[in-house]
Scaffold this motif. Structure first.
Motif, PDB file in Angstrom:
ATOM      1  N   ARG A 324       0.817  -1.215   0.000  1.00  0.00           N
ATOM      2  CA  ARG A 324       0.000   0.000   0.000  1.00  0.00           C
ATOM      3  C   ARG A 324       0.848   1.261   0.000  1.00  0.00           C
ATOM      4  O   ARG A 324       0.530   2.244  -0.675  1.00  0.00           O
ATOM      5  N   GLU A 325       1.915   1.270   0.771  1.00  0.00           N
ATOM      6  CA  GLU A 325       2.745   2.463   0.922  1.00  0.00           C
ATOM      7  C   GLU A 325       3.431   2.834  -0.391  1.00  0.00           C
ATOM      8  O   GLU A 325       3.816   1.958  -1.178  1.00  0.00           O
ATOM      9  N   LEU A 326       3.573   4.117  -0.607  1.00  0.00           N
ATOM     10  CA  LEU A 326       4.304   4.634  -1.769  1.00  0.00           C
ATOM     11  C   LEU A 326       5.650   5.152  -1.263  1.00  0.00           C
ATOM     12  O   LEU A 326       5.765   6.288  -0.810  1.00  0.00           O
ATOM     13  N   LYS A 327       6.644   4.303  -1.316  1.00  0.00           N
ATOM     14  CA  LYS A 327       7.934   4.627  -0.715  1.00  0.00           C
ATOM     15  C   LYS A 327       8.846   5.338  -1.722  1.00  0.00           C
ATOM     16  O   LYS A 327       9.045   4.869  -2.844  1.00  0.00           O
ATOM     17  N   ILE A 328       9.402   6.452  -1.282  1.00  0.00           N
ATOM     18  CA  ILE A 328      10.348   7.221  -2.085  1.00  0.00           C
ATOM     19  C   ILE A 328      11.734   7.097  -1.462  1.00  0.00           C
ATOM     20  O   ILE A 328      11.901   7.269  -0.252  1.00  0.00           O
ATOM     21  N   LEU A 348       7.611  16.959   1.392  1.00  0.00           N
ATOM     22  CA  LEU A 348       6.773  17.024   2.592  1.00  0.00           C
ATOM     23  C   LEU A 348       5.337  17.421   2.243  1.00  0.00           C
ATOM     24  O   LEU A 348       4.377  16.855   2.791  1.00  0.00           O
ATOM     25  N   LEU A 349       5.185  18.362   1.347  1.00  0.00           N
ATOM     26  CA  LEU A 349       3.838  18.784   0.952  1.00  0.00           C
ATOM     27  C   LEU A 349       3.110  17.653   0.233  1.00  0.00           C
ATOM     28  O   LEU A 349       1.895  17.470   0.401  1.00  0.00           O
ATOM     29  N   LEU A 350       3.828  16.893  -0.573  1.00  0.00           N
ATOM     30  CA  LEU A 350       3.221  15.737  -1.223  1.00  0.00           C
ATOM     31  C   LEU A 350       2.824  14.678  -0.203  1.00  0.00           C
ATOM     32  O   LEU A 350       1.758  14.051  -0.316  1.00  0.00           O
ATOM     33  N   MET A 351       3.659  14.483   0.799  1.00  0.00           N
ATOM     34  CA  MET A 351       3.364  13.501   1.845  1.00  0.00           C
ATOM     35  C   MET A 351       2.163  13.930   2.686  1.00  0.00           C
ATOM     36  O   MET A 351       1.379  13.088   3.136  1.00  0.00           O
ATOM     37  N   LYS A 352       2.014  15.220   2.890  1.00  0.00           N
ATOM     38  CA  LYS A 352       0.861  15.718   3.629  1.00  0.00           C
ATOM     39  C   LYS A 352      -0.427  15.472   2.858  1.00  0.00           C
ATOM     40  O   LYS A 352      -1.465  15.103   3.430  1.00  0.00           O
ATOM     41  N   ALA A 353      -0.341  15.648   1.521  1.00  0.00           N
ATOM     42  CA  ALA A 353      -1.534  15.471   0.694  1.00  0.00           C
ATOM     43  C   ALA A 353      -1.892  13.998   0.504  1.00  0.00           C
ATOM     44  O   ALA A 353      -3.068  13.651   0.358  1.00  0.00           O
ATOM     45  N   ASP A 354      -0.905  13.123   0.490  1.00  0.00           N
ATOM     46  CA  ASP A 354      -1.144  11.694   0.290  1.00  0.00           C
ATOM     47  C   ASP A 354      -0.478  10.929   1.429  1.00  0.00           C
ATOM     48  O   ASP A 354       0.742  10.798   1.479  1.00  0.00           O
ATOM     49  N   LYS A 355      -1.301  10.421   2.340  1.00  0.00           N
ATOM     50  CA  LYS A 355      -0.776   9.762   3.547  1.00  0.00           C
ATOM     51  C   LYS A 355      -0.015   8.477   3.229  1.00  0.00           C
ATOM     52  O   LYS A 355       0.698   7.954   4.094  1.00  0.00           O
ATOM     53  N   ARG A 356      -0.165   7.954   2.022  1.00  0.00           N
ATOM     54  CA  ARG A 356       0.513   6.694   1.693  1.00  0.00           C
ATOM     55  C   ARG A 356       2.001   6.887   1.406  1.00  0.00           C
ATOM     56  O   ARG A 356       2.779   5.926   1.431  1.00  0.00           O
ATOM     57  N   ILE A 357       2.402   8.118   1.117  1.00  0.00           N
ATOM     58  CA  ILE A 357       3.792   8.371   0.737  1.00  0.00           C
ATOM     59  C   ILE A 357       4.709   8.309   1.958  1.00  0.00           C
ATOM     60  O   ILE A 357       4.437   8.951   2.981  1.00  0.00           O
ATOM     61  N   GLU A 358       5.774   7.538   1.843  1.00  0.00           N
ATOM     62  CA  GLU A 358       6.811   7.463   2.869  1.00  0.00           C
ATOM     63  C   GLU A 358       8.144   7.855   2.239  1.00  0.00           C
ATOM     64  O   GLU A 358       8.405   7.547   1.072  1.00  0.00           O
ATOM     65  N   LEU A 359       8.990   8.500   3.019  1.00  0.00           N
ATOM     66  CA  LEU A 359      10.261   9.011   2.499  1.00  0.00           C
ATOM     67  C   LEU A 359      11.439   8.428   3.260  1.00  0.00           C
ATOM     68  O   LEU A 359      11.488   8.471   4.494  1.00  0.00           O
ATOM     69  N   SER A 432      14.043  -2.711  -3.050  1.00  0.00           N
ATOM     70  CA  SER A 432      13.159  -3.843  -3.361  1.00  0.00           C
ATOM     71  C   SER A 432      11.688  -3.496  -3.191  1.00  0.00           C
ATOM     72  O   SER A 432      10.836  -4.068  -3.870  1.00  0.00           O
ATOM     73  N   ASP A 433      11.360  -2.565  -2.277  1.00  0.00           N
ATOM     74  CA  ASP A 433       9.949  -2.192  -2.091  1.00  0.00           C
ATOM     75  C   ASP A 433       9.727  -0.691  -2.288  1.00  0.00           C
ATOM     76  O   ASP A 433       8.757  -0.121  -1.790  1.00  0.00           O
ATOM     77  N   VAL A 434      10.640  -0.049  -3.029  1.00  0.00           N
ATOM     78  CA  VAL A 434      10.544   1.384  -3.290  1.00  0.00           C
ATOM     79  C   VAL A 434       9.731   1.625  -4.564  1.00  0.00           C
ATOM     80  O   VAL A 434       9.856   0.891  -5.543  1.00  0.00           O
ATOM     81  N   ARG A 435       8.890   2.656  -4.543  1.00  0.00           N
ATOM     82  CA  ARG A 435       8.088   3.001  -5.708  1.00  0.00           C
ATOM     83  C   ARG A 435       8.801   4.000  -6.617  1.00  0.00           C
ATOM     84  O   ARG A 435       8.551   4.040  -7.822  1.00  0.00           O
ATOM     85  N   LEU A 436       9.702   4.804  -6.045  1.00  0.00           N
ATOM     86  CA  LEU A 436      10.337   5.858  -6.827  1.00  0.00           C
ATOM     87  C   LEU A 436      11.705   6.197  -6.241  1.00  0.00           C
ATOM     88  O   LEU A 436      11.863   6.281  -5.019  1.00  0.00           O
ATOM     89  N   ILE A 437      12.695   6.401  -7.121  1.00  0.00           N
ATOM     90  CA  ILE A 437      14.051   6.788  -6.716  1.00  0.00           C
ATOM     91  C   ILE A 437      14.298   8.225  -7.164  1.00  0.00           C
ATOM     92  O   ILE A 437      13.993   8.598  -8.294  1.00  0.00           O
ATOM     93  N   ILE A 438      14.885   9.026  -6.268  1.00  0.00           N
ATOM     94  CA  ILE A 438      15.238  10.407  -6.585  1.00  0.00           C
ATOM     95  C   ILE A 438      16.726  10.597  -6.336  1.00  0.00           C
ATOM     96  O   ILE A 438      17.221  10.346  -5.241  1.00  0.00           O
ATOM     97  N   ASP A 439      17.443  11.018  -7.367  1.00  0.00           N
ATOM     98  CA  ASP A 439      18.869  11.338  -7.255  1.00  0.00           C
ATOM     99  C   ASP A 439      19.112  12.559  -8.135  1.00  0.00           C
ATOM    100  O   ASP A 439      19.163  12.458  -9.356  1.00  0.00           O
ATOM    101  N   LEU A 440      19.271  13.718  -7.511  1.00  0.00           N
ATOM    102  CA  LEU A 440      19.342  14.982  -8.238  1.00  0.00           C
ATOM    103  C   LEU A 440      20.762  15.539  -8.304  1.00  0.00           C
ATOM    104  O   LEU A 440      20.967  16.722  -8.538  1.00  0.00           O
ATOM    105  N   SER A 441      21.744  14.681  -8.115  1.00  0.00           N
ATOM    106  CA  SER A 441      23.143  15.079  -8.244  1.00  0.00           C
ATOM    107  C   SER A 441      23.484  15.303  -9.708  1.00  0.00           C
ATOM    108  O   SER A 441      22.873  14.716 -10.615  1.00  0.00           O
TER     109      SER A 441
END
Length: 546
Positions: A324-328, A348-359, A432-441
Motif C-alpha cells: 500500500r505504501e508509496l515509498k520514495i 513534505l507537501l506531497l506527503m501531507k496530501a497523500d498519507k501513503r507516501i513514505e520518504l 526492493s519495495d521502493v516506488r520511486l528513486i530520486i537522485d538529483l546530483s
C-alpha cells in the motif's frame, strides 16, 4: 586470458600492506568496486580470467568470500615470495599455541586477553566473523611482537617492536616457519633482506625497499606467465602510475576508471598513462566525456574508449506495486543545503496530501554531511512550512521505518526515515519495495541507477545519463522546483509506473553479464573468441623470448 589488477586497499600505514584490521577498528565502508563486478561477470560467463594481487593480503580469501568471488583464480606476489600455493581457508585455534603453563584467557566483547600470573601477556584479535587475525605479545605492558595470521590457518609474518613500541622489522614466513624476507623499518637502505637459504628465488640479496621487490615479481610474471593475446585490465588509480609507466608489457592494457578513485583532471601523469594504455573503460557518461577530451588533446583520438557499466543487472523486479505504501528513496549526495531544503519542502507537501507516501533519505557512510546536520535541515524545513504537527526527523527514530513507528503509536507524527549506506546490499534491499528513486546530483550514483533498473523502479534525475531515459524508465527534470510534478507523474495511478517497469525489463537484458562481456570482447578484438590460451599465443611468447 584476462588479467585484472585491482585496487583493494585497507587503511594501513603502508600502501603495500592490505592485511585486515580487527573488526572493531575497521571503518564500515563500501568495499565493492569495478574489478569485483568485472570478475563476477567473467566468472558467471565462464570467461577465463585471473587476478593479480600485488599487496600483502593474508586475509584475501575472507575478502573474496564476502564479495562472492571466492572461486576466482589469482596470483599473489607475497604468496610467491613466501612460497605458498594453498588457497583454502582454514581456522586457526590460538589455544594450540605454546602458552606458558597456567595462562588464563579473558574473553571481552572485543578481544581475548591472555594473562600469566596476573599480568597481560597477549592481546588476541579477530575479524568480523571470529577468525584469528593477530596476536600482540606483551612484556611489562608493552608490545614486543605482533603475530599476523593468514586466513588459510598459519602464521604469516611477525612484526618486532622496539622499547618505544615502534615497528623495527617484519619477517615474512613460509609454511615451515622459516623467514623468507625481512623488512627493516628503522634503517635506511637497503630496507629488504632476503634469507640466504632462498637467494636463488630472488634476483638480489637485498632491495632498496619492498616496492622494488614487488615490481621485480610483477615484471617476472608478465615476462614468463603471459601471452601476447592476453589482456591486462588495470584499475586506474594515481598510486599505480609509476608501475604502469615502468613495466614492460607485450599484452593489451585496458585502464578501468571507476567512481572518484582517479580524479579526472588534465594532468601530465594522466596523459602519460592514457598514452600507455591500448583502451579505456569508463563507468559513467561524465568520466567517458572527460577521458575522451584529454585523449583528443593528446592527439590519440583513435584510442578505444568504451563506457561499460561495472554493475551488471539481474532480474529481481521489486515488490512495491504489491504494498500500500508509496515509498520514495532519495539519495541526497551532490546537493547543497539550500537545494536540499527546496527538494524536501516539495516532498513534505506531497506527503501531507497523500498519507501513503513514505520518504527514506539516504547517504553513503563516507558522505561529508553528518546525520545531525541533515536532521537540522529537515526540522527547520518542517517548522518553516508549518508542518511540525505532521512530520518529525530526530535521532531516536532515524533507523525506524514509518510503518514501524505507526505500530508503536498510531497517532504519532509521520517520521522521515534515514538510511546510511555501508555496502551495496543496503541499496539492493532498500529499493526492493521502493516506488520511486530520486537522485538529483549532477553525477547520479551509478550503482543506484543499475539497482533501480534491476528492480524496475523509475528514477528522477536532473541530468541525462546512459542509464535513465526521459519518460522511459524515469524523468529528467530541468529545475528542482519541478520535482513535485515529476513525483505525481509516477505516484498518481500505476499507468506511468507500469510503463517504466516494462521498459526497465528491456534494460535488464541490455546490462546482463553476457551482453557486457560482448562489449569487453569488442574493445579487445576478441569477438567470438574465448579468452583462453591459444596456440598462436604460445607461439608469440616463444618467439618473444627467443
Amino acid at each position: 586470458m584476462y588479467y585484472f589488477l585491482p585496487s583493494w586497499h585497507t587503511n594501513n600505514k603502508y600502501e603495500w600492506n592490505s592485511s585486515a584490521l580487527p573488526w572493531y577498528r575497521n571503518n564500515k565502508g563500501i568495499e565493492f568496486d569495478d574489478t569485483i563486478s568485472q570478475l563476477r561477470m567473467f566468472n558467471r560467463t565462464q570467461e577465463k580470467s585471473k587476478t593479480l594481487i600485488l599487496e600483502y593480503s593474508p586475509n584475501l580469501r575472507g575478502f573474496l568470500h564476502r564479495q562472492d568471488i571466492y572461486e576466482i583464480d589469482y596470483y599473489s606476489i607475497f604468496d610467491d615470495i613466501q612460497n605458498i600455493s594453498d588457497t583454502q581457508m582454514r581456522p586457526f585455534d590460538f589455544m594450540e599455541l605454546n602458552w606458558p603453563s597456567g595462562t588464563d584467557f579473558s574473553y571481552t566483547p572485543f578481544l581475548v586477553l591472555a594473562r600469566y600470573k596476573g599480568e597481560v601477556i597477549a592481546r588476541i584479535e579477530f575479524d568480523s566473523i571470529g577468525a584469528l587475525l593477530r596476536i600482540d605479545l606483551l612484556e611489562n605492558g608493552k608490545i614486543t611482537r605482533r603475530l599476523i595470521f593468514d586466513d588459510r590457518g598459519f602464521l604469516s609474518s611477525v612484526i618486532y617492536f622496539d622499547k618505544q613500541e615502534c615497528e623495527s622489522y617484519q619477517k615474512f614466513l613460509d609454511l615451515t616457519g622459516r623467514w623468507r624476507i625481512c623488512i627493516n623499518y628503522i634503517s635506511t637502505k637497503p630496507q629488504v633482506e632476503v634469507n640466504s637459504e632462498f637467494k636463488e628465488e630472488f634476483k638480489h640479496s637485498c632491495y632498496k625497499n619492498i616496492e622494488d621487490l614487488i615490481f621485480e615479481k610483477f615484471q617476472s610474471f608478465l615476462d614468463n606467465k603471459t601471452y601476447q593475446d592476453d589482456v591486462l585490465v588495470i584499475a586506474a588509480e594515481e598510486k599505480r602510475n609509476d608501475l604502469l609507466l615502468e613495466a614492460r608489457y607485450d599484452i593489451k592494457i585496458i585502464l578501468s576508471f571507476f567512481s572518484d578513485r582517479y580524479p579526472i583532471k588534465d594532468t601530465n601523469s594522466l596523459r602519460q598513462i592514457l598514452a600507455k594504455a591500448d583502451s579505456c573503460v569508463t563507468d559513467t557518461d561524465y568520466t567517458n566525456t572527460e577521458v575522451k577530451e584529454i585523449i583528443a588533446k593528446k592527439g590519440c583520438a583513435n584510442k578505444n574508449i568504451e563506457q561499460i557499466t561495472p554493475f551488471d543487472s539481474r532480474l529481481r523486479l521489486g515488490k512495491s506495486q504489491r504494498i500500500r505504501e508509496l515509498k520514495i528513496f532519495w539519495l541526497i549526495e551532490g546537493l547543497t543545503q539550500p537545494e536540499m531544503r527546496i527538494v524536501l519542502r516539495q516532498l513534505l507537501l506531497l506527503m501531507k496530501a497523500d498519507k501513503r507516501i513514505e520518504l527514506t533519505v539516504a547517504a553513503y557512510s563516507e558522505y561529508e554531511m553528518s546525520t545531525e546536520t541533515f536532521a537540522q535541515i529537515a526540522n527547520e524545513t518542517i517548522a518553516k512550512n508549518g508542518l511540525a504537527e505532521y512530520f518529525t526527523f530526530n535521532s531516536e527514530n532515524l533507523t525506524k521505518s514509518d510503518s514501524e513507528l505507526n505500530e508503536i503509536d498510531k497517532k504519532s507524527k509521520k517520521n522521515i526515515c534515514w538510511q546510511t549506506i555501508y555496502v551495496e546490499d543496503d541499496i539492493i534491499k532498500e529499493v526492493s519495495d521502493v516506488r520511486l528513486i530520486i537522485d538529483l546530483s549532477m553525477q547520479p550514483n551509478l550503482f543506484l541507477q543499475i539497482a533501480g533498473i534491476s528492480a524496475g523502479v523509475p528514477q528522477i534525475n536532473i541530468v541525462k545519463t546512459s542509464y535513465v531515459e526521459d519518460h522511459k524508465n524515469g524523468l529528467i527534470i530541468d529545475q528542482l522546483d519541478g520535482l513535485s510534478e515529476a513525483v505525481d507523474y509516477y505516484l498518481e495511478g500505476l499507468a506511468h509506473w507500469n510503463n517504466a517497469l516494462m521498459y526497465a525489463a528491456t534494460k535488464i537484458s541490455e546490462y546482463s553479464s553476457s551482453n557486457l562481456i560482448k562489449k569487453w570482447k569488442q574493445i579487445t578484438g576478441r569477438n567470438g573468441k574465448n579468452s583462453t590460451q591459444t596456440n598462436q599465443g604460445t607461439t608469440n611468447r616463444h618467439s618473444k623470448l627467443g
